[in-house]
Design a protein around this motif. Structure first.
Motif, mmCIF file in Angstrom:
data_model
loop_
_atom_site.group_PDB
_atom_site.id
_atom_site.type_symbol
_atom_site.label_atom_id
_atom_site.label_comp_id
_atom_site.label_asym_id
_atom_site.label_seq_id
_atom_site.Cartn_x
_atom_site.Cartn_y
_atom_site.Cartn_z
ATOM 1 N N CYS A 268 0.922 -1.569 -0.065
ATOM 2 C CA CYS A 268 0.298 -0.069 0.111
ATOM 3 C C CYS A 268 0.996 1.632 -0.038
ATOM 4 C CB CYS A 268 -1.080 -0.244 1.215
ATOM 5 S SG CYS A 268 -2.091 1.114 1.084
ATOM 6 N N MET A 269 1.374 0.852 0.743
ATOM 7 C CA MET A 269 2.514 2.527 0.409
ATOM 8 C C MET A 269 3.657 2.453 -0.887
ATOM 9 S SD MET A 269 5.058 1.847 3.847
ATOM 10 C CE MET A 269 5.557 3.309 3.772
ATOM 11 N N ALA A 270 3.573 1.197 -1.461
ATOM 12 C CA ALA A 270 4.055 1.286 -3.354
ATOM 13 C C ALA A 270 3.788 2.818 -3.443
ATOM 14 C CB ALA A 270 4.871 -0.024 -3.295
ATOM 15 N N ARG A 271 2.374 2.427 -3.568
ATOM 16 C CA ARG A 271 1.583 3.547 -4.796
ATOM 17 C C ARG A 271 1.534 2.669 -6.068
ATOM 18 N NH1 ARG A 271 -1.579 7.867 -3.345
ATOM 19 N NH2 ARG A 271 -1.377 8.671 -0.722
ATOM 20 N N PRO B 94 -0.557 5.134 3.999
ATOM 21 C CA PRO B 94 0.057 6.832 2.874
ATOM 22 C C PRO B 94 -1.353 7.187 2.656
ATOM 23 C CG PRO B 94 -0.615 4.827 1.631
ATOM 24 C CD PRO B 94 -0.384 4.329 2.802
ATOM 25 N N PRO B 95 -1.609 8.746 3.169
ATOM 26 C CA PRO B 95 -2.385 9.686 2.703
ATOM 27 C C PRO B 95 -3.797 8.905 1.706
ATOM 28 C CG PRO B 95 -0.344 10.549 1.981
ATOM 29 C CD PRO B 95 0.423 9.043 1.885
ATOM 30 N N ARG B 96 -4.597 9.311 1.559
ATOM 31 C CA ARG B 96 -5.677 8.544 0.427
ATOM 32 C C ARG B 96 -5.579 9.802 0.198
ATOM 33 N NH1 ARG B 96 -8.402 12.505 4.190
ATOM 34 N NH2 ARG B 96 -9.356 14.475 3.494
ATOM 35 N N ASP B 97 -6.376 9.498 -1.489
ATOM 36 C CA ASP B 97 -6.046 10.176 -2.895
ATOM 37 C C ASP B 97 -7.161 11.194 -3.275
ATOM 38 O OD1 ASP B 97 -5.556 7.227 -3.592
ATOM 39 O OD2 ASP B 97 -6.545 6.871 -4.781
ATOM 40 N N LYS B 98 -6.320 12.292 -3.675
ATOM 41 C CA LYS B 98 -6.475 13.435 -3.394
ATOM 42 C C LYS B 98 -8.532 13.504 -3.716
ATOM 43 C CE LYS B 98 -2.274 15.663 -4.216
ATOM 44 N NZ LYS B 98 -1.781 16.483 -5.044
ATOM 45 N N HIS B 99 -8.870 12.257 -4.771
ATOM 46 C CA HIS B 99 -10.299 12.919 -4.990
ATOM 47 C C HIS B 99 -11.019 12.146 -3.853
ATOM 48 C CE1 HIS B 99 -8.736 9.461 -7.256
ATOM 49 N NE2 HIS B 99 -9.957 9.022 -7.137
ATOM 50 N N LYS B 100 -10.461 10.821 -3.420
ATOM 51 C CA LYS B 100 -11.278 10.393 -2.158
ATOM 52 C C LYS B 100 -11.693 11.828 -1.198
ATOM 53 C CE LYS B 100 -11.216 6.369 -4.363
ATOM 54 N NZ LYS B 100 -12.649 6.619 -5.333
ATOM 55 N N LYS B 101 -12.811 11.480 -0.359
ATOM 56 C CA LYS B 101 -13.186 12.445 0.740
ATOM 57 C C LYS B 101 -13.116 11.097 1.520
ATOM 58 C CE LYS B 101 -16.666 14.856 -1.621
ATOM 59 N NZ LYS B 101 -18.121 15.836 -1.601
ATOM 60 N N PRO B 102 -13.245 11.826 3.276
ATOM 61 C CA PRO B 102 -12.753 11.217 4.323
ATOM 62 C C PRO B 102 -14.350 10.410 4.435
ATOM 63 C CG PRO B 102 -12.489 13.610 4.485
ATOM 64 C CD PRO B 102 -12.507 13.530 3.258
ATOM 65 N N TRP B 103 -13.947 8.996 4.749
ATOM 66 C CA TRP B 103 -15.135 7.608 4.830
ATOM 67 C C TRP B 103 -15.738 8.197 3.136
ATOM 68 C CZ3 TRP B 103 -14.026 6.253 9.309
ATOM 69 C CH2 TRP B 103 -13.511 6.974 10.640
ATOM 70 N N ALA B 104 -14.904 7.742 2.837
ATOM 71 C CA ALA B 104 -15.756 8.198 1.064
ATOM 72 C C ALA B 104 -16.301 6.338 1.040
ATOM 73 C CB ALA B 104 -15.268 8.351 0.215
ATOM 74 N N TRP B 105 -16.346 6.101 1.549
ATOM 75 C CA TRP B 105 -16.698 4.353 2.026
ATOM 76 C C TRP B 105 -18.435 4.146 2.282
ATOM 77 C CZ3 TRP B 105 -18.625 2.350 6.246
ATOM 78 C CH2 TRP B 105 -18.317 2.475 7.364
ATOM 79 N N SER B 106 -18.925 5.076 3.478
ATOM 80 C CA SER B 106 -20.088 5.813 3.399
ATOM 81 C C SER B 106 -20.529 5.811 2.456
ATOM 82 C CB SER B 106 -20.070 6.272 5.039
ATOM 83 O OG SER B 106 -19.977 7.408 4.625
#
Length: 732
Positions: free
Chosen positions: A585-588, A699-711
């Motif tokens: 996951c860190m490898a991006r 790593p941090p989330r993708d820029k276009h993903k909002k926090p708790w985007a899965w909900s």
């Protein structure tokens, strides 16, 4: 005389540091009859690497059964009989190999055992693959010198013999019949060829280790020289060696005579008792009840016959239950009648060759209402090879060539127990007789009832609640030993000197299980940043690690929700896969490539754990391969952007460096600091450090993903879709 030499060898074994009997390496040999010289060739060697240091190897010897050893100095269970084993020490210092010879003259025929081990284990938990232990090897070979035409001395018949010279002793054997209560050996008419004073020494019996009861008799001159022996070994060949003590090479002429006193046993018919036993097991049938009942005048006749005999033999049935597990049943019932005129005798058969690897337990319970005399005592002796028939005259339980084990019950102490650890292969006898403090007249008509419970078990009391009984094997020979836990020690895990308290056991369980809750922050961070696969892996690891350590506890605070081996495998699998998915996951890398690597890596890790669950490369291999992928991806990202990746110094200072530091500390604690004593808190620290490092390293989330985007995917309403694609050209 014709001597034949024979050679027996067994393969070398790698020695281990001692923590329980399973660490001792056992060698099993069989010495043939008529052996006059036994020589052990002991070869010890060590590796040549720098990790190999000077070492002391302890070697134990015993005849008839594996040696009972106690290198840790722990306590044995109550009522257990322990006799120190014969042992020697072999030191490996500057020399890589050490060869030692051990000679035994006139050894006893039968099974001989050798056990070898290193000093006490340090207790440090070593990760397989991090360090290379020094190999210490041990091999035992046996040479025997056997006499093929040993003269046989017939009982009651004088036998003229000649000792050629002091350097050539004379060997003779005599067969001891069954029910022999005594033996008298006599030497007479001793003269020399040079008309000098006859001076010879006679050795009766064979040498057994750890204790030898060989009898010696020195005769001088032509007068008769005799030796009386009580309770010689039944149905065995007794070896006799005569050697001249003269200084010259003169021949010695002598005459030898052996006579036996045979005891007439009194007992009921074993065949009739066997028929009665079969009828009782088959159930009531028409006419069967009356056929097994004794006649009216039969009891007085049998009772009078028992009073006139020198021993009362009680029929015993041996019932094999399992490996090294035997129960003895008395045909006349569990109660044995005991009187003062002659001893009651029970035969406990342990001569199959596979019975010496357990523990013989004999329990006596006196029926106090059956004793007519208030101060009467029932004295018992448990002995091998021959019974003790003179309980009313001596209480030391000794026979001609062995020392028995005494027991006694009385109205004040009505129960007695004896535990014989690793009983030697032989016929064992239990003798019981009634003794009274008053005159003989009061005891003549007295009788006591004693309930006898005798059995052979692999481990006494199944090693208790803090031990595990393990069945060990050396080639075709099976023997048992106790592996203790929770700080308990001893032969049967009854020594509580270093035992953990219940509070300490509960604390250890809570630390090892609740420390896994530190994965909750890592799971929350993964879900917050939309890493749902990674969060699922962390949840799996937390669940199985918690319940594996709840099942893995050595004490009473244990809870197993499924099979132990399944829990252990799932815990190890989850731990390695968690590291694998975190680094990837860190490898991006691209999502499709990342998920392919997730699945493929998990399958390969599952295969490697099945091959070797505790190998260090099962964890280091996936870690190194994932690190290579991560470094390659980071270099690619940095070259593409033409600056360092990750580019933010805050990412390095507040996330990556703390996470890497926690990971290195966790690996150091896991690989170099864990011991058996501190495992419950050092391994808990490992749980905390690994879980915290995962939370930092994600790593941090993708820029276009909002926090708790899965909900947002779970809501059921119309949404305005966002187009994240980049417009490359426009149509005019």
């Amino acid at each position: 005389s014709l001597f034949v030499s024979e050679y027996f060898s067994q393969s070398a074994q790698k020695l281990s540091f001692y923590s329980w009997y399973g660490n001792a390496k056992l060698f099993h040999f069989h010495v043939p009859e008529d052996t006059v010289l036994l020589r052990w060739l002991l070869q010890a060697s060590r590796g040549k690497g720098p990790e190999c240091t000077s070492m002391e190897i302890t070697v134990h010897f015993r005849h008839g059964a594996p040696p009972v050893i106690n290198p840790l100095g722990t306590r044995f269970p109550a009522n257990a009989t322990v006799r120190p084993s014969y042992n020697i020490s072999i030191t490996l210092s500057s020399a890589v190999q050490n060869t030692t010879f051990v000679n035994v003259t006139t050894p006893a025929a039968g099974d001989w055992f050798i056990a070898a081990h290193l000093p006490e284990a340090a207790g440090r938990i070593e990760v397989k693959g991090f360090s290379t232990p020094c190999p210490y090897m041990f091999q035992a070979d046996m040479f025997v010198l056997r006499l093929t035409d040993m003269p046989v001395l017939e009982p009651g018949v004088p036998m003229p013999l000649t000792v050629v010279s002091p350097a050539k002793p004379l060997h003779v054997k005599v067969f001891v019949p069954k029910h022999a209560s005594g033996m008298r050996f006599q030497l007479s008419s001793c003269v020399t060829s040079k008309q000098r004073t006859c001076h010879v020494r006679v050795l009766l019996g064979s040498i057994t280790l750890p204790q030898s009861f060989q009898r010696s008799l020195t005769c001088t001159g032509s007068i008769n020289c005799s030796l009386a022996l009580d309770s010689p070994p039944w149905e065995k060949w007794l070896q006799i060696m005569v050697e001249s003590l003269g200084t010259t090479n003169a021949s010695v002429f002598l005459e030898m005579l052996a006579s036996f006193t045979v005891c007439r046993p009194g007992s009921t018919s074993s065949f009739l008792n066997f028929i009665s036993l079969n009828q009782s097991q088959a159930g009531a049938r028409p006419g069967a009840a009356g056929s097994s009942a004794p006649a009216a005048g039969e009891t007085p006749r049998n009772a009078s016959g028992q009073r006139s005999s020198c021993l009362q033999s009680q029929p015993v049935v041996r019932e094999d239950l399992d490996v090294v597990s035997v129960r003895y049943r008395l045909l006349n019932g569990p109660s044995v009648p005991v009187n003062s005129l002659s001893p009651s005798l029970l035969l406990l058969n342990l001569n199959t060759g596979m019975d010496s690897g357990g523990s013989l337990v004999v329990n006596l319970l006196l029926n106090k209402t059956s004793v007519s005399l208030a101060n009467a005592t029932v004295v018992a002796c448990v002995s091998a090879a021959s019974p003790v028939l003179s309980l009313n005259a001596t209480r030391n339980c000794s026979t001609a060539f062995s020392q028995g084990y005494p027991l006694s019950v009385s109205t004040s102490s009505g129960e007695a127990m004896l535990i014989v650890l690793y009983p030697q292969t032989d016929d064992w006898f239990l003798s019981l007789q009634l003794l009274c403090p008053r005159g003989q007249g009061d005891c003549t008509s007295a009788e006591a009832k004693v309930t006898v419970l005798a059995y052979l078990t692999p481990c006494f009391n199944d090693c208790g609640p803090y031990g595990q009984c393990s069945l060990l094997r050396r080639h075709g020979y099976l023997y048992a030993g106790c592996s203790c836990k929770a700080g308990w020690g001893g032969w049967s895990c009854t020594d509580d000197t270093k035992a953990q308290t219940v509070g300490t056991q509960n604390l250890a369980t809570l630390l090892l299980t609740l420390s896994n809750l530190m994965f909750l922050p890592a799971i929350a961070v993964a879900v917050y940043r939309y890493y749902l696969v990674e969060a699922s892996v962390y949840t799996y690891t937390m669940f199985f690690s918690t319940f594996y350590h709840a099942c893995d506890q050595p004490g009473v605070a244990v809870m197993c929700i499924m099979d132990y081996d399944t829990l252990q495998y799932c815990d190890f699998l989850g731990s390695v896969v968690s590291i694998w998915v975190t680094i990837l996951c860190m490898a991006r890398v691209k999502k499709i490539l990342k998920y392919v690597l997730f699945v493929l890596g998990t399958l390969l890790i599952a295969m490697s754990l099945q091959l070797d669950r505790r190998g260090v490369w099962n964890m280091m291999g996936p870690c190194l391969f994932a690190l290579v992928i991560m470094v390659t991806a980071w270099v690619h990202h940095g070259a593409k952007r033409r600056h360092c990746y990750p580019s933010s110094w805050k990412r390095w200072v507040f996330y990556l460096l703390p996470g890497i530091t926690l990971a290195f500390i966790a690996i150091s604690v896991y690989a170099f600091m864990e011991t058996n004593e501190n495992y419950y808190y050092t391994h808990s620290i490992w749980h905390v450090l690994v879980a915290c490092s995962v939370a930092f390293l994600l790593p941090p989330r993708d820029k276009h993903k909002k926090p708790w985007a899965w909900s947002q995917k779970l809501t059921c309403r119309y949404q305005i879709c966002q187009n994240d694609r980049e417009e490359l050209y426009a149509v005019t």
